[in-house]
Motif scaffolding. Structure first.
Motif, PDB file in Angstrom:
ATOM      1  N   ASN A 287       8.022 -13.041 -10.479  1.00  0.00           N
ATOM      2  CA  ASN A 287       7.996 -11.787 -10.593  1.00  0.00           C
ATOM      3  C   ASN A 287       6.958 -11.044 -10.465  1.00  0.00           C
ATOM      4  N   VAL A 288       7.203  -9.595 -10.620  1.00  0.00           N
ATOM      5  CA  VAL A 288       7.039  -8.689  -9.813  1.00  0.00           C
ATOM      6  C   VAL A 288       6.386  -7.238 -11.130  1.00  0.00           C
ATOM      7  N   VAL A 289       5.418  -7.435 -11.500  1.00  0.00           N
ATOM      8  CA  VAL A 289       4.965  -6.371 -12.690  1.00  0.00           C
ATOM      9  C   VAL A 289       4.578  -4.953 -11.988  1.00  0.00           C
ATOM     10  N   GLN A 290       5.033  -4.184 -12.487  1.00  0.00           N
ATOM     11  CA  GLN A 290       4.263  -3.024 -12.135  1.00  0.00           C
ATOM     12  C   GLN A 290       3.197  -2.053 -13.196  1.00  0.00           C
ATOM     13  N   SER A 291       2.024  -1.964 -13.236  1.00  0.00           N
ATOM     14  CA  SER A 291       1.661  -0.850 -14.649  1.00  0.00           C
ATOM     15  C   SER A 291       1.669   0.397 -14.605  1.00  0.00           C
ATOM     16  N   PRO A 292       1.428   1.264 -15.649  1.00  0.00           N
ATOM     17  CA  PRO A 292       2.123   2.330 -15.262  1.00  0.00           C
ATOM     18  C   PRO A 292       0.596   3.022 -13.786  1.00  0.00           C
ATOM     19  N   TYR A 293      -0.311   2.660 -13.879  1.00  0.00           N
ATOM     20  CA  TYR A 293      -1.119   3.406 -13.288  1.00  0.00           C
ATOM     21  C   TYR A 293      -0.496   3.255 -11.640  1.00  0.00           C
TER      22      TYR A 293
ATOM     23  N   ARG B 247       2.263   1.947 -10.395  1.00  0.00           N
ATOM     24  CA  ARG B 247       3.771   2.869 -10.415  1.00  0.00           C
ATOM     25  C   ARG B 247       3.356   4.355 -10.258  1.00  0.00           C
ATOM     26  N   ARG B 248       2.993   5.324 -10.932  1.00  0.00           N
ATOM     27  CA  ARG B 248       2.488   6.555 -10.904  1.00  0.00           C
ATOM     28  C   ARG B 248       1.956   6.423  -8.947  1.00  0.00           C
ATOM     29  N   ALA B 249       0.975   5.819  -8.546  1.00  0.00           N
ATOM     30  CA  ALA B 249       0.181   6.118  -7.215  1.00  0.00           C
ATOM     31  C   ALA B 249       1.625   5.627  -6.263  1.00  0.00           C
ATOM     32  N   TYR B 250       3.008   4.844  -6.427  1.00  0.00           N
ATOM     33  CA  TYR B 250       3.202   4.452  -5.639  1.00  0.00           C
ATOM     34  C   TYR B 250       4.619   5.316  -5.418  1.00  0.00           C
ATOM     35  N   LYS B 251       4.428   6.524  -6.609  1.00  0.00           N
ATOM     36  CA  LYS B 251       5.501   7.033  -6.707  1.00  0.00           C
ATOM     37  C   LYS B 251       5.250   8.676  -5.957  1.00  0.00           C
ATOM     38  N   LYS B 252       4.239   8.726  -5.559  1.00  0.00           N
ATOM     39  CA  LYS B 252       3.511   9.748  -4.986  1.00  0.00           C
ATOM     40  C   LYS B 252       3.298   9.485  -3.163  1.00  0.00           C
ATOM     41  N   LEU B 253       3.610   8.399  -3.163  1.00  0.00           N
ATOM     42  CA  LEU B 253       3.827   8.049  -1.132  1.00  0.00           C
ATOM     43  C   LEU B 253       4.648   8.516  -0.688  1.00  0.00           C
ATOM     44  N   HIS B 254       4.144   8.697   0.512  1.00  0.00           N
ATOM     45  CA  HIS B 254       5.366   9.814   1.618  1.00  0.00           C
ATOM     46  C   HIS B 254       6.321   8.479   1.907  1.00  0.00           C
ATOM     47  N   ARG B 255       7.332   8.740   2.553  1.00  0.00           N
ATOM     48  CA  ARG B 255       8.462   8.173   2.814  1.00  0.00           C
ATOM     49  C   ARG B 255       7.858   7.436   4.244  1.00  0.00           C
ATOM     50  N   ASN B 256       6.815   7.451   5.248  1.00  0.00           N
ATOM     51  CA  ASN B 256       6.652   6.505   6.320  1.00  0.00           C
ATOM     52  C   ASN B 256       5.192   5.728   5.715  1.00  0.00           C
ATOM     53  N   GLN B 257       5.020   5.917   3.748  1.00  0.00           N
ATOM     54  CA  GLN B 257       3.617   4.905   3.697  1.00  0.00           C
ATOM     55  C   GLN B 257       4.016   3.938   2.929  1.00  0.00           C
ATOM     56  N   VAL B 258       5.464   4.042   2.248  1.00  0.00           N
ATOM     57  CA  VAL B 258       6.123   2.654   1.491  1.00  0.00           C
ATOM     58  C   VAL B 258       6.321   1.513   2.252  1.00  0.00           C
TER      59      VAL B 258
ATOM     60  N   GLU C  76       1.092 -18.118 -12.199  1.00  0.00           N
ATOM     61  CA  GLU C  76       2.255 -18.809 -11.724  1.00  0.00           C
ATOM     62  C   GLU C  76       3.175 -18.781 -11.875  1.00  0.00           C
ATOM     63  N   GLU C  77       3.525 -17.165 -13.078  1.00  0.00           N
ATOM     64  CA  GLU C  77       4.925 -16.888 -13.213  1.00  0.00           C
ATOM     65  C   GLU C  77       5.402 -15.330 -12.457  1.00  0.00           C
ATOM     66  N   ALA C  78       4.047 -14.723 -12.340  1.00  0.00           N
ATOM     67  CA  ALA C  78       3.875 -13.257 -12.168  1.00  0.00           C
ATOM     68  C   ALA C  78       3.239 -13.100 -11.152  1.00  0.00           C
ATOM     69  N   LEU C  79       2.991 -11.655 -10.497  1.00  0.00           N
ATOM     70  CA  LEU C  79       2.607 -10.693  -9.995  1.00  0.00           C
ATOM     71  C   LEU C  79       2.099  -9.294 -10.404  1.00  0.00           C
ATOM     72  N   PHE C  80       0.914  -9.195 -11.383  1.00  0.00           N
ATOM     73  CA  PHE C  80       0.427  -7.820 -11.880  1.00  0.00           C
ATOM     74  C   PHE C  80       0.034  -6.987 -10.735  1.00  0.00           C
ATOM     75  N   LEU C  81       0.885  -5.879 -10.899  1.00  0.00           N
ATOM     76  CA  LEU C  81       0.260  -4.818  -9.988  1.00  0.00           C
ATOM     77  C   LEU C  81      -0.571  -4.008 -10.372  1.00  0.00           C
ATOM     78  N   LEU C  82      -1.589  -3.202 -10.629  1.00  0.00           N
ATOM     79  CA  LEU C  82      -2.534  -2.993 -11.509  1.00  0.00           C
ATOM     80  C   LEU C  82      -2.632  -1.596 -10.970  1.00  0.00           C
ATOM     81  N   GLY C  83      -3.266  -1.226  -8.984  1.00  0.00           N
ATOM     82  CA  GLY C  83      -3.516  -0.311  -9.149  1.00  0.00           C
ATOM     83  C   GLY C  83      -3.416  -0.045  -7.021  1.00  0.00           C
ATOM     84  N   LEU C  84      -3.274   1.213  -7.266  1.00  0.00           N
ATOM     85  CA  LEU C  84      -2.635   1.747  -5.266  1.00  0.00           C
ATOM     86  C   LEU C  84      -3.615   2.705  -4.510  1.00  0.00           C
ATOM     87  N   GLY C  85      -4.198   3.161  -3.794  1.00  0.00           N
ATOM     88  CA  GLY C  85      -4.596   3.911  -3.756  1.00  0.00           C
ATOM     89  C   GLY C  85      -5.820   3.949  -3.025  1.00  0.00           C
TER      90      GLY C  85
END
Length: 88
Positions: free
Chosen positions: A2-8, A10-21, A68-77
């Motif tokens: 499972n992939v779990v996104q933190s709010p931090y 999710r906010r950074a991912y949402k701001k990415l441009h289309r060619n960065q996704v 073992e069960e999940a990947l927690f995505l904490l930050g991006l930038g």
């Protein structure tokens, strides 16, 4: 896994441009296939791993924790203020 996104993240991912996704999604898939590929941090960020990759000639950092069960995505930038914001 499972992939779990933190709010931090999710906010950074949402701001990415289309060619960065697409490169970010590829980096997440790479981390899912090899969870220890990132550099493990020490001190305040003990237990957090950071994977560095390039998006359009700019280096991005993706912070995550994995068990073992999940990947927690904490930050991006980009490197500027990344670790300071991640500590919050």
């Amino acid at each position: 896994m499972n992939v779990v996104q933190s709010p931090y993240f999710r906010r950074a991912y949402k701001k990415l441009h289309r060619n960065q996704v697409k490169p970010v999604n590829e980096a997440i898939r790479h981390i899912m296939s090899d969870p220890i590929c990132g550099e493990e941090k020490k001190g305040d960020l003990a237990g957090v791993r950071v994977y560095k990759f390039r998006v359009l000639d700019q280096e991005f950092l993706l912070a995550y924790e994995c068990d073992e069960e999940a990947l927690f995505l904490l930050g991006l930038g980009v490197h500027e203020n990344f670790y300071r914001d991640l500590k919050r």
